[in-house]
Design an enzyme around this catalytic site. Structure first.
Site, PDB file in Angstrom:
ATOM      1  N   LYS A   2      29.583  37.642  35.174  1.00  0.00           N
ATOM      2  CA  LYS A   2      29.539  36.696  36.508  1.00  0.00           C
ATOM      3  C   LYS A   2      28.181  37.044  37.095  1.00  0.00           C
ATOM      4  O   LYS A   2      27.666  36.104  37.470  1.00  0.00           O
ATOM      5  CB  LYS A   2      30.569  37.497  37.487  1.00  0.00           C
ATOM      6  CG  LYS A   2      32.063  37.245  37.082  1.00  0.00           C
ATOM      7  CD  LYS A   2      33.154  37.964  37.774  1.00  0.00           C
ATOM      8  CE  LYS A   2      34.490  37.679  37.252  1.00  0.00           C
ATOM      9  NZ  LYS A   2      35.578  38.472  38.025  1.00  0.00           N
ATOM     10  N   GLN A  58      36.784  43.380  41.951  1.00  0.00           N
ATOM     11  CA  GLN A  58      37.269  43.299  40.475  1.00  0.00           C
ATOM     12  C   GLN A  58      38.409  43.924  40.301  1.00  0.00           C
ATOM     13  O   GLN A  58      38.620  45.197  40.772  1.00  0.00           O
ATOM     14  CB  GLN A  58      36.181  43.595  39.364  1.00  0.00           C
ATOM     15  CG  GLN A  58      36.707  43.473  37.878  1.00  0.00           C
ATOM     16  CD  GLN A  58      36.875  41.944  37.455  1.00  0.00           C
ATOM     17  OE1 GLN A  58      36.229  41.013  38.232  1.00  0.00           O
ATOM     18  NE2 GLN A  58      37.433  41.413  36.454  1.00  0.00           N
ATOM     19  N   ASP A  93      37.553  34.629  45.187  1.00  0.00           N
ATOM     20  CA  ASP A  93      38.220  34.661  44.056  1.00  0.00           C
ATOM     21  C   ASP A  93      39.597  33.693  44.513  1.00  0.00           C
ATOM     22  O   ASP A  93      40.477  33.471  43.647  1.00  0.00           O
ATOM     23  CB  ASP A  93      38.798  35.934  44.065  1.00  0.00           C
ATOM     24  CG  ASP A  93      38.285  36.722  42.697  1.00  0.00           C
ATOM     25  OD1 ASP A  93      37.966  35.866  41.728  1.00  0.00           O
ATOM     26  OD2 ASP A  93      38.272  37.898  42.649  1.00  0.00           O
TER      27      ASP A  93
END
Ligand code: GUN
Length: 293
Positions: free
Chosen positions: A52, A96, A119
């Site tokens: 990412k 994460q 997200d």
């Protein structure tokens, strides 16, 4: 049969994003800035987060990585989230998952400001998605929608069968494909572990989205001729001939199913690369305040 090439499409979208960044720079605007919080040193999570951050660099976004040790307390992690919420430099951020067992992941997700939740995991974004309101779409469903759109695959009036009902793939993609939208207007069936005859359901599908996490679950005899097959599975199977001792396979038995399909995503190189692209697109939208003022 046409292969939906996720690597190629992700590369195209990254090139488009790099051009957007050039435009922003030329106009003296703010460069999009993504932050990623990675707790501990799980190798898979490290590899995802690195990918990412690398992708941010490729398109010219700014990125910040925060890497607390695995024994960080929940309170300390919540404080990191609070600081990111309040930092005007950061347009969007992710924490994460999975998190260590001593941390309540739901509490952390709820602490993220929905305006920065690139997200799309916060219930506010999920609820807005369900209602068809402006929101950040979660990365995998967004990637699937983008693939269907860019490959010009008609979805309106089609019967889509989704395999799996997870909060991050099966449930949101079912909602999105049934919505009144350019990529949408499908009749959707969600199948899961309690579905009586999955093969029978799948055989009726014009579009299959497989997100069940079982290697090679979908066989040729479960697929109608000409179906569009989207394989979300990323499963490790032992392979003594592979350098790492394993290889990655999807939820679809690609060798069997591909010849029957009209479009199919490979694994690897299908849906996977699109998820990072989705995160970048969400970060750009966050920096432009397109979703929330
Ligand atoms: N773990 C696996 N996929 C994801 C994702 O898309 N976002 C976050 N935050 N964690 C993940």
């Amino acid at each position: 049969m046409e292969i939906i090439d996720g690597n190629k499409l992700a590369k195209t979208i990254k090139e488009e994003l790099a051009q957007e960044v050039e435009q922003i720079k030329a106009n003296g605007g703010k460069i999009p800035h993504l932050a990623a919080v990675l707790v501990g040193n799980d190798p898979a999570s490290q590899s995802y987060v690195r990918s990412k951050v690398r992708s941010c660099e490729m398109v010219g976004f700014e990125s910040t990585m925060i890497t607390p040790d695995a024994d960080v307390s929940e309170a300390e992690l919540l404080d990191i989230v609070k600081q990111l919420n309040e930092n005007p430099e950061i347009d969007g951020f992710i924490v994460q998952l999975p998190l260590p067992a001593h941390i309540d992941a739901e509490k952390v997700t709820l602490a993220i400001d929905p305006k920065k939740d690139v997200d799309g995991f916060h219930p506010q974004n999920f609820g807005r998605m369900a209602l068809g309101l402006p929101c950040y779409l979660p990365a995998t469903p967004f990637g699937i929608i983008t693939m269907l759109d860019r490959y010009g695959i008609e979805t309106s009036g089609k019967h889509c069968v989704v395999l799996g009902r997870s909060n991050i793939v099966g449930t949101p993609i079912s909602l999105l494909l049934s919505r009144k939208a350019k990529v949408g207007n499908c009749t959707v069936t969600i199948t899961h572990s309690r579905t009586k005859n999955i093969g029978e359901e799948l055989r009726r599908a014009d579009i299959i989205v497989a997100a069940i996490g079982i290697p090679h679950f979908v066989k040729a005899n479960m697929v109608k001729d000409g179906a569009v097959v989207i394989d979300v599975g990323i499963n490790r199977v032992d392979d003594a001939t592979a350098k790492r001792g394993y290889r990655l396979v999807g939820d679809v038995d690609y060798a069997e199913v591909a010849p029957k399909s009209s479009f199919i995503t490979p694994v690897p190189g299908g849906v996977g690369p699109m998820t990072v692209t989705s995160l970048l697109l969400n970060t750009l939208r966050a920096s432009r305040k397109e979703v929330y003022d």
